[in-house]
Design a protein around this motif. Structure first.
Motif, PDB file in Angstrom:
ATOM      1  N   TRP A   1       0.509  -1.275   0.187  1.00 33.28           N
ATOM      2  CA  TRP A   1      -0.110  -0.115  -0.035  1.00 33.28           C
ATOM      3  C   TRP A   1       0.918   1.195  -0.003  1.00 33.28           C
ATOM      4  O   TRP A   1       1.881   0.993   0.408  1.00 33.28           O
ATOM      5  N   ALA A   2       0.545   2.534  -0.229  1.00 31.30           N
ATOM      6  CA  ALA A   2       1.482   3.316  -0.702  1.00 31.30           C
ATOM      7  C   ALA A   2       1.454   4.295   0.417  1.00 31.30           C
ATOM      8  O   ALA A   2       0.317   3.665   1.161  1.00 31.30           O
ATOM      9  N   PRO A   3       1.878   4.739   0.365  1.00 27.47           N
ATOM     10  CA  PRO A   3       2.501   5.596   2.033  1.00 27.47           C
ATOM     11  C   PRO A   3       0.785   6.188   2.396  1.00 27.47           C
ATOM     12  O   PRO A   3       0.666   7.565   1.424  1.00 27.47           O
ATOM     13  N   GLY A   4      -0.060   6.422   3.705  1.00 26.19           N
ATOM     14  CA  GLY A   4      -0.465   6.900   3.795  1.00 26.19           C
ATOM     15  C   GLY A   4      -2.003   6.221   3.064  1.00 26.19           C
ATOM     16  O   GLY A   4      -3.290   6.608   3.846  1.00 26.19           O
ATOM     17  N   ALA A   5      -2.304   5.432   3.049  1.00 30.14           N
ATOM     18  CA  ALA A   5      -2.651   5.006   2.476  1.00 30.14           C
ATOM     19  C   ALA A   5      -3.927   4.252   3.403  1.00 30.14           C
ATOM     20  O   ALA A   5      -4.802   4.672   2.891  1.00 30.14           O
ATOM     21  N   LEU A   6      -3.853   3.645   4.105  1.00 24.38           N
ATOM     22  CA  LEU A   6      -4.379   2.968   4.949  1.00 24.38           C
ATOM     23  C   LEU A   6      -4.987   3.431   6.054  1.00 24.38           C
ATOM     24  O   LEU A   6      -6.059   3.607   6.470  1.00 24.38           O
ATOM     25  N   ARG A   7      -3.977   4.512   6.670  1.00 27.02           N
ATOM     26  CA  ARG A   7      -4.475   5.456   7.587  1.00 27.02           C
ATOM     27  C   ARG A   7      -5.871   5.994   6.750  1.00 27.02           C
ATOM     28  O   ARG A   7      -6.812   6.583   7.775  1.00 27.02           O
TER      29      ARG A   7
ATOM     30  N   MET B   1      -5.470   0.426  -8.093  1.00 25.07           N
ATOM     31  CA  MET B   1      -3.721  -0.632  -8.467  1.00 25.07           C
ATOM     32  C   MET B   1      -3.202   0.073  -9.150  1.00 25.07           C
ATOM     33  O   MET B   1      -3.312   0.077 -10.831  1.00 25.07           O
ATOM     34  N   LEU B   2      -1.040   0.340  -8.979  1.00 23.17           N
ATOM     35  CA  LEU B   2      -1.073   1.126  -9.623  1.00 23.17           C
ATOM     36  C   LEU B   2      -0.153  -0.652  -9.836  1.00 23.17           C
ATOM     37  O   LEU B   2       0.820  -0.515  -8.761  1.00 23.17           O
ATOM     38  N   VAL B   3       0.491  -1.124 -11.853  1.00 14.78           N
ATOM     39  CA  VAL B   3       1.226  -2.125 -11.658  1.00 14.78           C
ATOM     40  C   VAL B   3       2.347  -1.768 -12.100  1.00 14.78           C
ATOM     41  O   VAL B   3       3.332  -0.529 -13.417  1.00 14.78           O
ATOM     42  N   GLY B   4       3.398  -2.504 -11.595  1.00 12.82           N
ATOM     43  CA  GLY B   4       5.141  -2.304 -12.099  1.00 12.82           C
ATOM     44  C   GLY B   4       5.780  -1.097 -11.732  1.00 12.82           C
ATOM     45  O   GLY B   4       5.465  -0.202 -11.095  1.00 12.82           O
ATOM     46  N   PRO B   5       7.253  -1.227 -11.888  1.00 11.99           N
ATOM     47  CA  PRO B   5       8.097   0.017 -11.677  1.00 11.99           C
ATOM     48  C   PRO B   5       7.126   1.036 -12.518  1.00 11.99           C
ATOM     49  O   PRO B   5       7.458   2.055 -12.330  1.00 11.99           O
ATOM     50  N   GLU B   6       6.572   0.973 -13.934  1.00 16.65           N
ATOM     51  CA  GLU B   6       5.892   2.080 -14.504  1.00 16.65           C
ATOM     52  C   GLU B   6       4.617   2.779 -13.972  1.00 16.65           C
ATOM     53  O   GLU B   6       4.174   3.529 -14.386  1.00 16.65           O
ATOM     54  N   GLU B   7       4.195   1.686 -13.684  1.00 13.03           N
ATOM     55  CA  GLU B   7       2.456   1.950 -12.602  1.00 13.03           C
ATOM     56  C   GLU B   7       1.919   2.439 -13.426  1.00 13.03           C
ATOM     57  O   GLU B   7       1.049   3.587 -13.312  1.00 13.03           O
ATOM     58  N   ARG B   8       1.326   1.221 -14.106  1.00 15.46           N
ATOM     59  CA  ARG B   8       0.638   1.198 -15.478  1.00 15.46           C
ATOM     60  C   ARG B   8      -1.095   1.012 -14.156  1.00 15.46           C
ATOM     61  O   ARG B   8      -1.066   0.538 -13.474  1.00 15.46           O
ATOM     62  N   LEU B   9      -1.874   1.924 -14.837  1.00 17.36           N
ATOM     63  CA  LEU B   9      -3.175   1.578 -14.051  1.00 17.36           C
ATOM     64  C   LEU B   9      -4.324   0.002 -14.224  1.00 17.36           C
ATOM     65  O   LEU B   9      -3.574  -0.088 -15.251  1.00 17.36           O
TER      66      LEU B   9
ATOM     67  N   GLU C   1     -10.506   6.480  -5.544  1.00 15.22           N
ATOM     68  CA  GLU C   1      -9.683   6.295  -7.146  1.00 15.22           C
ATOM     69  C   GLU C   1      -8.376   6.954  -5.675  1.00 15.22           C
ATOM     70  O   GLU C   1      -7.352   6.688  -5.823  1.00 15.22           O
ATOM     71  N   GLU C   2      -8.923   7.588  -4.821  1.00 12.66           N
ATOM     72  CA  GLU C   2      -7.925   8.225  -3.681  1.00 12.66           C
ATOM     73  C   GLU C   2      -6.395   7.391  -3.211  1.00 12.66           C
ATOM     74  O   GLU C   2      -5.723   7.879  -3.052  1.00 12.66           O
ATOM     75  N   ILE C   3      -7.487   5.762  -3.175  1.00 10.48           N
ATOM     76  CA  ILE C   3      -6.504   4.819  -1.770  1.00 10.48           C
ATOM     77  C   ILE C   3      -5.534   4.408  -3.294  1.00 10.48           C
ATOM     78  O   ILE C   3      -6.253   3.824  -3.860  1.00 10.48           O
ATOM     79  N   VAL C   4      -4.617   3.609  -2.558  1.00  9.04           N
ATOM     80  CA  VAL C   4      -3.660   3.297  -3.595  1.00  9.04           C
ATOM     81  C   VAL C   4      -3.037   2.499  -3.434  1.00  9.04           C
ATOM     82  O   VAL C   4      -2.306   2.756  -1.893  1.00  9.04           O
ATOM     83  N   ALA C   5      -3.335   1.796  -3.580  1.00  9.75           N
ATOM     84  CA  ALA C   5      -1.972   0.424  -3.785  1.00  9.75           C
ATOM     85  C   ALA C   5      -0.991   0.099  -4.696  1.00  9.75           C
ATOM     86  O   ALA C   5      -1.217  -0.036  -5.953  1.00  9.75           O
ATOM     87  N   HIS C   6      -0.426  -0.558  -4.925  1.00 10.26           N
ATOM     88  CA  HIS C   6       1.547  -1.135  -5.811  1.00 10.26           C
ATOM     89  C   HIS C   6       1.231  -2.257  -5.860  1.00 10.26           C
ATOM     90  O   HIS C   6       1.092  -2.981  -4.950  1.00 10.26           O
ATOM     91  N   HIS C   7       0.833  -3.314  -7.308  1.00 14.25           N
ATOM     92  CA  HIS C   7       1.334  -4.270  -7.210  1.00 14.25           C
ATOM     93  C   HIS C   7       2.236  -4.251  -8.436  1.00 14.25           C
ATOM     94  O   HIS C   7       2.517  -4.262  -9.480  1.00 14.25           O
TER      95      HIS C   7
END
Length: 282
Positions: A82-88, A107-115, A187-193
């Motif tokens: 999860w992105a910093p601050g996302a869970l709060r 959800m942003l995917v990969g180093p290039e952060e594709r949606l 949409e404002e809550i971000v996770a990385h995969h």
């Protein structure tokens, strides 16, 4: 907020993802043979490690949710965080919307952060946006980018052994909606995969076909079951293999079959058919 991670033989991925989590982490190991439990206990002593002893599939997450003592639980895979601050912020959104059972993140995917394409679909709001929800209503989500209300998750039975893994979210989403809970894309809550390179695409395709049929048997009208079967037949050899794999699980699916309320089935069908969107489920 607690974070529940299910893993199996992904020690290298965990070395990258576990340091990024905020808040207490419960890791459920699905019978790893690469020394994952010992590695995590040694390298991340603050992480609670649960060893299932065998591969439970997606229901391994249920063990973590049961052990959690927080009202909300965020899921992550061994290759996501999860992105910093996302869970709060997610906890604040859940506090403000007591009907919300599942918050699906961007959800942003990969180093290039594709949606992730699933997020694009959820953002189009085909089911509308109810005034009691913080974003577009949904009837599906990606587990590794979702936060759940613990009491609602457990009351709905969590993830089940019939589907086991791959597409396990749909049956849970349908049951939560049937029980009157809301699910929304925020949409404002971000996770990385960052997908692990240890993946078998053909196997996942077979699992997706199998579980689409099993989920339909569990909750959908028979014409929708027939549609899922026909789709698997037409989708290629891997999907046809998945269709054959439904047979051993079919008795349990039939034993647990339960029809959805009309409003939920209508909403679900609207996602399959080119028809006007129904009113939001409320």
């Amino acid at each position: 907020m607690s974070v529940v991670v299910a893993t199996r033989d992904r020690r290298a991925d965990l070395a990258r993802s576990l340091p990024r989590h905020e808040g207490p982490v419960i890791l459920v190991d699905n019978g790893s043979t690469d020394g994952t439990p010992e590695f995590v206990r040694r390298s991340f002593p603050d992480v609670t490690v649960v060893t299932a002893g065998r591969n439970l599939g997606a229901p391994a997450r249920n063990l973590g949710v049961e052990l959690a003592t927080t009202p909300y639980v965020a899921f992550a895979d061994d290759d996501s965080w999860w992105a910093p601050g996302a869970l709060r912020r997610a906890a604040e959104v859940l506090d403000a919307h007591p009907r919300l059972a599942v918050l699906a993140a961007r959800m942003l995917v990969g180093p290039e952060e594709r949606l992730d394409p699933i997020c694009t679909a959820m953002a189009t709001a085909p089911l509308g946006t109810a005034p009691t929800l913080p974003g577009p209503a949904i009837l599906g989500f990606l587990a590794c980018g979702a936060v759940v209300r613990r009491e609602a998750f457990l009351a709905a039975g969590g993830f089940d052994e019939v589907v086991f893994f791959q597409g396990e979210e749909e049956r849970l989403a349908l049951d939560l909606a049937a029980a009157g809970w809301g699910l929304a894309y925020v949409e404002e809550i971000v996770a990385h995969h960052h997908p692990s390179p240890v993946r078998d695409g053909s196997h996942r395709q077979a699992l997706s076909a199998r579980n689409a049929v099993l989920t339909a048997v569990l909750r959908r009208p028979w014409p929708m079951v027939a549609r899922a079967v026909l789709h698997a037949v037409r989708a290629g050899k891997h999907s046809r293999r998945g269709l054959r794999d439904t047979l051993p699980r079919l008795p349990r699916a039939l034993a647990n079959r339960r029809r959805l309320p009309k409003a939920v089935e209508t909403a679900r069908r609207s996602l399959d058919l080119p028809r006007p969107s129904p009113a939001p489920i409320d």
